[in-house]
Scaffold this motif. Structure first.
Motif, mmCIF file in Angstrom:
data_model
loop_
_atom_site.group_PDB
_atom_site.id
_atom_site.type_symbol
_atom_site.label_atom_id
_atom_site.label_comp_id
_atom_site.label_asym_id
_atom_site.label_seq_id
_atom_site.Cartn_x
_atom_site.Cartn_y
_atom_site.Cartn_z
ATOM 1 N N LEU A 194 0.835 -1.213 0.000
ATOM 2 C CA LEU A 194 0.000 0.000 0.000
ATOM 3 C C LEU A 194 0.865 1.257 0.000
ATOM 4 C CD1 LEU A 194 -2.866 -0.835 2.515
ATOM 5 C CD2 LEU A 194 -3.110 -0.301 0.101
ATOM 6 N N VAL B 71 -5.234 0.044 -4.236
ATOM 7 C CA VAL B 71 -5.277 0.331 -2.799
ATOM 8 C C VAL B 71 -6.552 -0.249 -2.197
ATOM 9 C CG1 VAL B 71 -5.563 2.196 -1.105
ATOM 10 C CG2 VAL B 71 -3.785 2.365 -2.855
ATOM 11 N N LEU C 111 -6.241 -4.084 -1.941
ATOM 12 C CA LEU C 111 -5.381 -4.497 -0.827
ATOM 13 C C LEU C 111 -6.065 -4.263 0.516
ATOM 14 C CD1 LEU C 111 -1.861 -3.366 -2.046
ATOM 15 C CD2 LEU C 111 -2.511 -5.683 -1.382
ATOM 16 N N HIS C 112 -6.777 -3.173 0.630
ATOM 17 C CA HIS C 112 -7.496 -2.867 1.866
ATOM 18 C C HIS C 112 -8.548 -3.944 2.146
ATOM 19 C CE1 HIS C 112 -9.904 0.252 4.365
ATOM 20 N NE2 HIS C 112 -9.087 -0.420 5.121
#
Length: 188
Positions: free
Chosen positions: A130, A151, A154-155
């Protein structure tokens, strides 16, 4: 040997086994720390209020306590609290490697704490990805949107990892801690 001696040895053996089964031991490694540094042990909910102290000797330290807690504990360097590791006071010997930041500290030794460390390692890897994505500057809006999607992905992956670890361990203190304390983000 008479029957009193045999009975006495058997009773002592049972006492030792029962003491060990209801306790944890922290076998600590602190090679980056100074001789005589103070190591504190506190409940995760009250890190500023240590309930045990020990000192570094020969790059090592030792702590022990009852394994009846369901909340994580934090072991940290008194002079630099950021040098810390969180573990679950699980039955048995827990290896704690305390490292000065930015080197992460590590936990191992029991199934519960191994699982905790694996989850933290995966989150650390995703967090590093990130930061690499966020650090890049692009004036191209298409590339910028692709980075935002990466992002977000991945979050979501981090959140799923935490939730799945909690679900998989719902019958032990790690799972209960995650399920009671982790609030999933509201993704759009």
């Amino acid at each position: 040997m008479n029957s009193k001696s045999i009975f006495g040895l058997a009773a002592m053996g049972l006492l030792l086994v029962s003491c060990q089964s209801d306790s944890y031991q922290v076998n600590g490694f602190a090679h980056q720390l100074k001789e005589g540094d103070t190591i504190c042990l506190a409940h995760g909910s009250t890190p500023g209020l240590p309930f045990a102290l020990t000192t570094v000797s020969g790059g090592k330290f030792w702590l022990e306590g009852p394994a009846d807690e369901t909340v994580p504990c934090c072991v940290y360097l008194k002079r630099q609290p950021a040098c810390a590791a969180v573990f679950f006071p699980d039955h048995g010997t827990i290896a704690v490697e305390l490292n000065l930041p930015p080197t992460p500290s590590r936990i191992s030794g029991t199934n519960l704490n191994n699982e905790w460390q694996q989850m933290n390692d995966a989150i650390q890897r995703m967090g590093n990805k990130l930061f690499r994505i966020i650090e890049r500057q692009d004036s191209d809006s298409i590339v910028h949107l692709a980075r935002l999607r990466a992002v977000d992905s991945l979050h979501r992956e981090m959140s799923d990892l935490i939730v799945n670890t909690g679900q998989r361990n719902r019958d032990n203190p790690l799972g209960r801690f995650i399920l009671e304390n982790y609030k999933e983000p509201e993704f759009q």
